[in-house]
Structure formats: C-alpha cells, structure tokens
Design a protein around this motif. Sequence first.
Motif, PDB file in Angstrom:
ATOM      1  N   GLN A   1       8.547  22.552  19.518  1.00  0.00           N
ATOM      2  CA  GLN A   1       8.708  23.965  19.145  1.00  0.00           C
ATOM      3  C   GLN A   1      10.174  24.289  18.883  1.00  0.00           C
ATOM      4  OE1 GLN A   1       6.952  26.801  21.818  1.00  0.00           O
ATOM      5  NE2 GLN A   1       5.020  25.697  21.956  1.00  0.00           N
TER       6      GLN A   1
ATOM      7  N   ARG B   1      20.951  24.737  17.778  1.00  0.00           N
ATOM      8  CA  ARG B   1      20.970  23.262  17.867  1.00  0.00           C
ATOM      9  C   ARG B   1      20.319  22.842  19.164  1.00  0.00           C
ATOM     10  NH1 ARG B   1      26.440  20.200  17.180  1.00  0.00           N
ATOM     11  NH2 ARG B   1      25.048  18.429  16.874  1.00  0.00           N
TER      12      ARG B   1
ATOM     13  N   ASN C   1      12.592  22.208  18.076  1.00  0.00           N
ATOM     14  CA  ASN C   1      13.027  21.551  16.848  1.00  0.00           C
ATOM     15  C   ASN C   1      12.584  22.328  15.615  1.00  0.00           C
ATOM     16  OD1 ASN C   1      14.587  19.247  17.412  1.00  0.00           O
ATOM     17  ND2 ASN C   1      12.770  18.242  18.255  1.00  0.00           N
ATOM     18  N   GLU C   2      11.387  22.854  15.687  1.00  0.00           N
ATOM     19  CA  GLU C   2      10.857  23.658  14.591  1.00  0.00           C
ATOM     20  C   GLU C   2      11.743  24.910  14.408  1.00  0.00           C
ATOM     21  OE1 GLU C   2       8.212  22.214  13.277  1.00  0.00           O
ATOM     22  OE2 GLU C   2       7.290  23.733  12.011  1.00  0.00           O
TER      23      GLU C   2
ATOM     24  N   VAL D   1      14.888  25.259  15.303  1.00  0.00           N
ATOM     25  CA  VAL D   1      16.196  24.832  14.801  1.00  0.00           C
ATOM     26  C   VAL D   1      16.130  24.637  13.286  1.00  0.00           C
ATOM     27  CG1 VAL D   1      17.875  22.945  14.812  1.00  0.00           C
ATOM     28  CG2 VAL D   1      16.887  23.755  16.980  1.00  0.00           C
ATOM     29  N   ALA D   2      15.042  24.010  12.845  1.00  0.00           N
ATOM     30  CA  ALA D   2      14.923  23.706  11.422  1.00  0.00           C
ATOM     31  C   ALA D   2      14.719  24.968  10.591  1.00  0.00           C
ATOM     32  CB  ALA D   2      13.761  22.735  11.201  1.00  0.00           C
TER      33      ALA D   2
END
Lengths: 65, 396
Positions: free
Chosen positions: A47, A61, A49-50, A52-53
């Motif tokens: 979640q 980060r 990472n999603e 962040v992207a």
Amino acid sequence: MRVELDEPKCVASGQCVVEAPDVFDQRDEDGVAVVLDPHPPEELYDQVNEAVAICPAAALRLVRE
Amino acid sequence: MNRVVVVGASAAGLAAVETLRREGFEGDLTLIGDEPYAPYDRPPLSKQILSRTWREDRLPLRSDEDLSALNVELRIGTEAIGVDTRARTVKIASGEALPYDGLIVATGVRPRALPTARGHLLRTLDDALNLRSRLEPGRHLLVVGAGFLGAEAAATARGIGCRVTLVEPAPVPLAHAVGEDVGRMLSTLHSERGVDLRTGTGVAEVIDDGVRLVGGEVIEADEVLVSVGSVPNTDWLEGSGLRLDDGLVCDEYCSAGPGVYAAGDVARWHNPLFGTSMRVEHRTHAAEQGMAAARNLLRGPQGRPFAPVPYFWSDQYDMKLQAYGYLRGHDEVALVEGDLDERRFIVAYRTGDRLTGVIAAGIAPRTLRSWRQAIARSAAWDEDPPTPSEPTRRAA
Ligand SMILES: Cc1cc2nc3c(=O)[nH]c(=O)nc-3n(C[C@H](O)[C@H](O)[C@H](O)COP(=O)(O)OP(=O)(O)OC[C@H]3O[C@@H](n4cnc5c(N)ncnc54)[C@H](O)[C@@H]3O)c2cc1C
Ligand code: SF4
C-alpha cells in the motif's frame, strides 16, 4: 523501512490516504499529509509503495533503515 | 515479455517503469525522453519555479539512486521518431531501431502556439526558466488564455510584483469547463489581486511589443505568455497504423494495439466509470494511468479496465482549487456547501442523472474524499450528500 514525507512538496491531493489509510492522514486545515505510522508493518508495504508511486508531488519515500 | 520500451520520460512514463519493476518484470527496460533531463515535475513550473520559491533541484521526480535501483536504461535527449508495430520496433532520431515486446506511449502534450509562433510557452523546465528570467517586479506580462495554466501563471506573476494583463476570448474564463459561477468567482479573484482581466477578447497575433487583438487594437507588454491549450504529441506515431484522434486512441485497458499501451496526457481511452472516451491532462492521472498501463501490459488478457475518478488541483494566490470527476459536458452545476464569495465551497456537477464531479476550495479533506467516493460509485444526483467516513482502500 521508514516512511518519509517532504512536507513542503505535498500538494494535499489525498492520494496517499486513499492508498494507505492506516499510514497516512491529512490535516484538516490545509489537507497536507500526515504520516500516522512512520514504521508501518510489512503487510502494508504494498500500500505504501502504491502511495509513493502515485503521489503527484513526489513527496513520499519508503526508505530502508 | 522480454523487452519493454517506454517513450516519454515524465510522470506517466516513470510510473509505468516503476510499476513494471514492482510487478516483477525482470526483462530489459528502456525509458526514452527527448528532454535533456531525467524525469521532473511540471506543476511547480507555474508555481514555485516561476515565483523563485524553489530552485530547480526540487524538481526531479526521483533521486539518481532511486532511478538506478530501477535498472532501467534511461535515454534522455533521445527523440522517438516512429514505430513499426509489425516488426515491433521504435525508431529513434539517430536511426537506431529499438525492438520491443511491449511499448508504452507516454509522450504527453505540447502547448498550442498562435499563428506566428511567438511569445513564451510554458510546458518544460527550459520554458519556465526562460520566462522567469524575464519577469521582474514592475515588468508587464500579458497572458493569452485564462485556462488553469494561464490563470496560475498570472497569479504567480502578480505575486512577484509584475503588472499582469490576462486576455481571454470567452466572456467568462473557464465557464465551459467549470460553469459560469465558478468562472466568475475566478474572474473576481484575479481582478481583486490587480490583474487586468480582459474577457471577450481574442488575440490575433503576438507582435514585437505585445499582442494584436482580433479587432486590430494593440496591447503593449514586455513579455507575452501564450496558454491557449495543448496538442497531444502523436506526430511520431503517424503512419504506424495506430489510431490517432486527439490523442492515441486506446480501449478501456489503455491498449492501443498489440503490445502497445498509452498513459498520461497523450492517451485517449474509454473510461468505463463515465461511459465515455476521454483524455485527461492532470498530474495525478498521469501516474495512475502509467501504473494501469504497465499492469495491463504484463497481465495481458487478465488486464483490468482503467476506471479512475480524475483529480486535479490548481493553486491561484492563496486559494487551492481541487476537483474530482469528469466535469466536461455537464448538464447542471450546484453549490452544495459553503459560499463562492468566501472561497470556501463545494460545487457539484450533474451529467444525466448522476453526480459526475465536484470542485472545492477550503474544504476539509475528509469531506472531499467522501465526495470522491460518491463519484466513484456513480451516485445518483438526487441522493443525500455523502457523509465523511473513514477512508477505505480502493481496489487496485
Ligand atoms: C506549468 C504546468 C503546470 C501544471 N500544473 C498542474 C496542476 O496544478 N495540477 C495538475 O493536476 N496538473 C498540472 N499540470 C499538468 C501535468 O503536469 C501533466 O498532466 C503531466 O505532466 C502529464 O504527464 P505525462 O507524463 O503524461 O506527460 P508530460 O509530462 O508531457 O511528459 C511527456 C514527455 O515525453 C516527451 N516526449 C514527447 N514526444 C517525444 C518523443 N517523440 N520522443 C521522446 N520523448 C518525447 C516530452 O518532451 C515530455 O518530456 C501542469 C502542467 C504544466 C505544464
Ligand atoms: S499523495 Fe502526496 S501530495 Fe497527495 S496528500 Fe499524500 S503526500 Fe501530499
């Protein structure tokens, strides 16, 4: 892993809260993101990472400690 | 799938590349961009960069370290000039043909120019630095076109003490996009801040010392910024057999042809949530669609339709406008909370019998997110207003 927020970059879009509601919230006054859990458990990494992207300001980060 | 080429090294292209790696793609990955920079962020160009609040080193979307961890061949300063969809190769300006199994097109848009192609445009870092170097307190900037970009640039230029004239052919700026009332509120805002707003005024051409209006009158200015819309960067795809129609035409999976996907400002795709084909020029959308296109490329027939609620924000003076949904072609606009004059409001848009969008300023994020959810579940227009609840995670 630690979640870092570059606060002055945040544009208050709220995308991070939609992606990872246990890790992020937004301030009521101006919508700027707040990190609720700077050391989220591993099961939330996807979640985060999603978030962040997708963050439209590149303000987030997930860094290895 | 062994080789993926992504063309366009900005928000959408970067999101695609990152997603491919996160989803476990281990093959060769090439990211091609014709600008001389690694992926950087555009929205600050008309805000913090123009106002000199940020230095350019705040703009890169990823650190060098993060980029090298992606194990991507980043070819900046490289223009793609054609694609052979049968041989599955992308031709670049040097003449080299790069083979691909999967191609993601993320080449964005460029600003539309006026006939003589003079005046500043604002799309790239170089554009912004060039314009910024010409703006000093007391200098006179004339902005052609009061869309969101032009209005933002006008606001920023006022902020640094420039004289600003904002010229717009429509009687009310942005009325076609956001409705008359919000458009008028924006006009008032700019006038209050000392912008000389001239609506119902068309510019014929940019000349040495300003612009010539359609009626022949000349307005003098030190600098002219032309912001009259944009054109999708699809020239390089002409003759490829891919369908081009105000963007690269895709289906609901963001697929434009065998092995070819598109994302971001350049992509016109069918959004099943609104049942219509659309092309969206918003920053968040670029990342979301880059991710969706990458996933669908890897998933093939198991792909998922891309059905987002578009989102954008715009900063003008101390007001942040935020919008969710698809406002274009709306049938009705209604103030559902607050007061436009106080610049604290939610305005809702109806298309058919559905709630299809909202624009807001000064509203608590929780409330706004509940409206987003209502749009996402295609709420009927006559339903009670949504109540703020704890956020729930959207299905990926
Ligand atoms: C000044 C400004 C302010 C903005 N403010 C906001 C805002 O406040 N809120 C918001 O939601 N959105 C805003 N936007 C819009 C947002 O920046 C875009 O939606 C976003 O950048 C789109 O990303 P993209 O990757 O699809 O396209 P782009 O960012 O346009 O990137 C496409 C890249 O591909 C390159 N390219 C094109 N053709 C080729 C080729 N043939 N070969 C190789 N490379 C090529 C281009 O040079 C470019 O680098 C703003 C845009 C600008 C310009
Ligand atoms: S997604 Fe990014 S810009 Fe949006 S609220 Fe979260 S940190 Fe801020």
